[in-house]
Write a protein that holds these residues in place. Sequence first.
Motif, mmCIF file in Angstrom:
data_model
loop_
_atom_site.group_PDB
_atom_site.id
_atom_site.type_symbol
_atom_site.label_atom_id
_atom_site.label_comp_id
_atom_site.label_asym_id
_atom_site.label_seq_id
_atom_site.Cartn_x
_atom_site.Cartn_y
_atom_site.Cartn_z
ATOM 1 N N GLN A 108 -4.280 -4.551 19.921
ATOM 2 C CA GLN A 108 -2.943 -5.050 19.645
ATOM 3 C C GLN A 108 -1.957 -3.899 19.741
ATOM 4 O OE1 GLN A 108 -2.422 -7.362 16.124
ATOM 5 N NE2 GLN A 108 -4.389 -8.394 16.334
ATOM 6 N N GLU B 109 -6.133 -13.920 6.615
ATOM 7 C CA GLU B 109 -5.297 -15.116 6.520
ATOM 8 C C GLU B 109 -5.850 -16.224 7.405
ATOM 9 O OE1 GLU B 109 -1.478 -14.270 9.254
ATOM 10 O OE2 GLU B 109 -1.778 -12.708 7.769
ATOM 11 N N LEU C 53 4.489 -5.547 5.546
ATOM 12 C CA LEU C 53 3.330 -4.747 5.142
ATOM 13 C C LEU C 53 3.791 -3.309 4.876
ATOM 14 C CD1 LEU C 53 0.143 -4.249 5.060
ATOM 15 C CD2 LEU C 53 0.367 -3.713 7.472
ATOM 16 N N LYS D 6 -6.328 -3.013 -1.325
ATOM 17 C CA LYS D 6 -6.776 -1.723 -0.827
ATOM 18 C C LYS D 6 -6.474 -1.698 0.670
ATOM 19 C CE LYS D 6 -10.801 1.166 -0.144
ATOM 20 N NZ LYS D 6 -9.873 2.329 -0.260
ATOM 21 N N TYR D 7 -5.977 -0.571 1.191
ATOM 22 C CA TYR D 7 -5.650 -0.496 2.615
ATOM 23 C C TYR D 7 -6.826 0.054 3.404
ATOM 24 C CZ TYR D 7 -3.200 0.453 6.946
ATOM 25 O OH TYR D 7 -2.813 0.480 8.258
ATOM 26 N N LEU D 8 -7.248 -0.681 4.414
ATOM 27 C CA LEU D 8 -8.342 -0.228 5.284
ATOM 28 C C LEU D 8 -7.717 0.561 6.436
ATOM 29 C CD1 LEU D 8 -10.237 -3.656 5.477
ATOM 30 C CD2 LEU D 8 -10.569 -1.834 3.803
ATOM 31 N N PRO E 216 -9.487 -0.866 10.704
ATOM 32 C CA PRO E 216 -10.351 -2.051 10.797
ATOM 33 C C PRO E 216 -10.333 -2.658 12.196
ATOM 34 C CG PRO E 216 -8.253 -2.676 9.849
ATOM 35 C CD PRO E 216 -8.167 -1.194 10.128
ATOM 36 N N ALA F 279 -2.146 -1.329 0.262
ATOM 37 C CA ALA F 279 -1.152 -2.074 1.046
ATOM 38 C C ALA F 279 -0.384 -2.991 0.109
ATOM 39 C CB ALA F 279 -1.849 -2.901 2.122
ATOM 40 N N HIS G 293 -9.934 -6.411 14.115
ATOM 41 C CA HIS G 293 -9.408 -7.746 13.839
ATOM 42 C C HIS G 293 -10.367 -8.757 14.463
ATOM 43 C CE1 HIS G 293 -5.992 -10.830 13.802
ATOM 44 N NE2 HIS G 293 -6.979 -11.416 14.456
ATOM 45 N N LYS H 105 1.894 -6.209 0.339
ATOM 46 C CA LYS H 105 2.183 -7.232 1.347
ATOM 47 C C LYS H 105 3.104 -8.313 0.798
ATOM 48 C CE LYS H 105 -2.120 -6.772 3.941
ATOM 49 N NZ LYS H 105 -3.224 -7.512 4.578
#
Length: 596
Positions: free
Chosen positions: A232, A287, A168, A201-203, A206, A156, A208, A158
């Motif tokens: 979401q 974050e 992103l 690294k892009y998961l 995942p 990723a 949240h 960002k």
Amino acid sequence: MFSKVLVANRGEIAVRVMRACEELGVRTVAVYSEADKHGGHVRYADEAYNIGPARAADSYLNHEAVLEAARKAGADAIHPGYGFLAENAEFARKVEESEFVWIGPSANAMERLGEKTKARALMQDADVPVVPGTTEPAESADEVKDVADEYGYPVAIKAEGGGGGRGLKVVRSEEEVDDQFETAQREGEAYFGNASVYVEKYLEAPRHIEVQILADEHGNVRHLGERDCSLQRRHQKVIEEAPSPALTDELREEIGEAARRGVKAADYTNAGTVEFLVEDGEFYFMEVNTRIQVEHTVSEQVTGLDIVKWQIRVAAGEALDFEQDDVEIEGHSIEFRINAEAPEKSFAPATGKLVTYDPPGGIGVRMDDAVRQGDEIGGDYDSMIAKLIVTGSDREEAIIRGERALAEFDIEGLRTVIPFHRLMLTDEEFRNGTHTTKYLDEELESERIQAAVERWSSEDISSDDDEEVTERTFTVEVNGKRFEVNLEERGAPAIPLGNASGNSKPSGPRKRNKSGNDSQQVIEGDGEQVTAEMQGTILSVEVEEGDEVEPGDTVCVLEAMKMENDVVSERGGTVSQVLIGEGDSVDMGDVLLVLE
Ligand code: MV4
């Protein structure tokens, strides 16, 4: 304790904060825009000040207007709620330097955590796991390749200034790196005035998970457990719950302690949320949100703690009077955001009059709202009109209670996402608690949303024409048993409206057009030009010159009020001109593209 607090916000959160003030014996000051003269927060407050026009930039975001209102009112402190000025370190600093107290983290702490690479480095130093990647901004596409060489694709990219869903880029192979690196920098500059980017690294799928924190000015930091916000849609949370159905007690304990360590290292005070991604039993810092959040309610429900009251108390210098071990998570709570949106039209914002507003009640039901029946819901601010929070002894009971409360919730005159919530409560993934952040955007079939709206909408949603339909509900008794009879009359009403059997629900006449209200696609092309119906930023352009479009096709995505809205062409044709590009700001009425 303060004697008077100004709440620099509107809607349900302003009322939520004022309720906390009320319980603390603190007087309340509202500020309002021209669009909110009759707003619920104005009705609630002890006094209220007009701070300008409907446009948020000219009122709720106007630093000087807010400070001036605080001076006029003689307030001692300012609570920003969420959104608007809540995470604006510059405004927080202005308040700190004024005669008022800022009810929130210090401007310094906000800055330490606002810049993403700084926050990552700080967390890493505090022994909080971060997603593998860079803790310095990436200067070249080669640095992206280095991260990928070490951890594999996808990665990723960002934006340093990003957050929410913005800035992103996912890179799936080495060939895409150069392009995506450049795009990420360009968008970062366009959206946040900061071209700096970093790499992780892009998961792939995942969850949240976020941890609620409270910290006082005496060095005490407590966590109030986690919330699961994996459900979401386009980075907008829809349903949030506490505790997470996806964590073991062991992981729960670890993640809570990690969040505590992190904010302690940041010298953080007041309420805050540490966001994590969780995948395959591992958690990674994402974050910190330096504000009270919309979904704080579910943490309050399962801990019994009043987070907003504690925000005010710690800002006034009080110490938290409980230890970490005193915080117990009991039961299960789920929040449903009641947004004025049409789910089957890509959740396009709806406006109209709350002809009926009859919220649910009873055991385990909490309503946080600032509207009442008869209110006009305009399109000036975000679409959330209320929050329904249900709490039960376990997740199963909370879900059943949610089904009951949503069925009781009666809203007419305005489309809402209630049918969508009812669908989710019957959804296997949600009921099993196995949904990830990908679920709504990539897995849930739109046909199921359509069917849910048809089944559960209180409005007739067919909208092929604007024929007037007058619906009357009569209550009749047959052999002593009560029945409700709905009569629909098309064309002009033969019986004059307003003289039927009173106004109490469910009888009484309702007049409305066939679509139920005047909700509409945010943007609709009119004739040969597709124009913007609201001011915002172009997130993506879906068509090129020469493309054929069908009526109803999405031509671009426009972000306004943090919402991603599909811009849909009303007619078909060939695209002859594309006048916008990614990252462009557009005003209401601007031509986006031309069709032939
Ligand atoms: C990620 C990710 C996977 N891997 N970072 C989306 C919002 C932005 N603040 C961070 N986001 C993500 N970052 C890595 N390294 C997946 C997302 C993500 C996401 C995160 C939380 C909730 C919903 C999401 C939906 C899509 C992508």
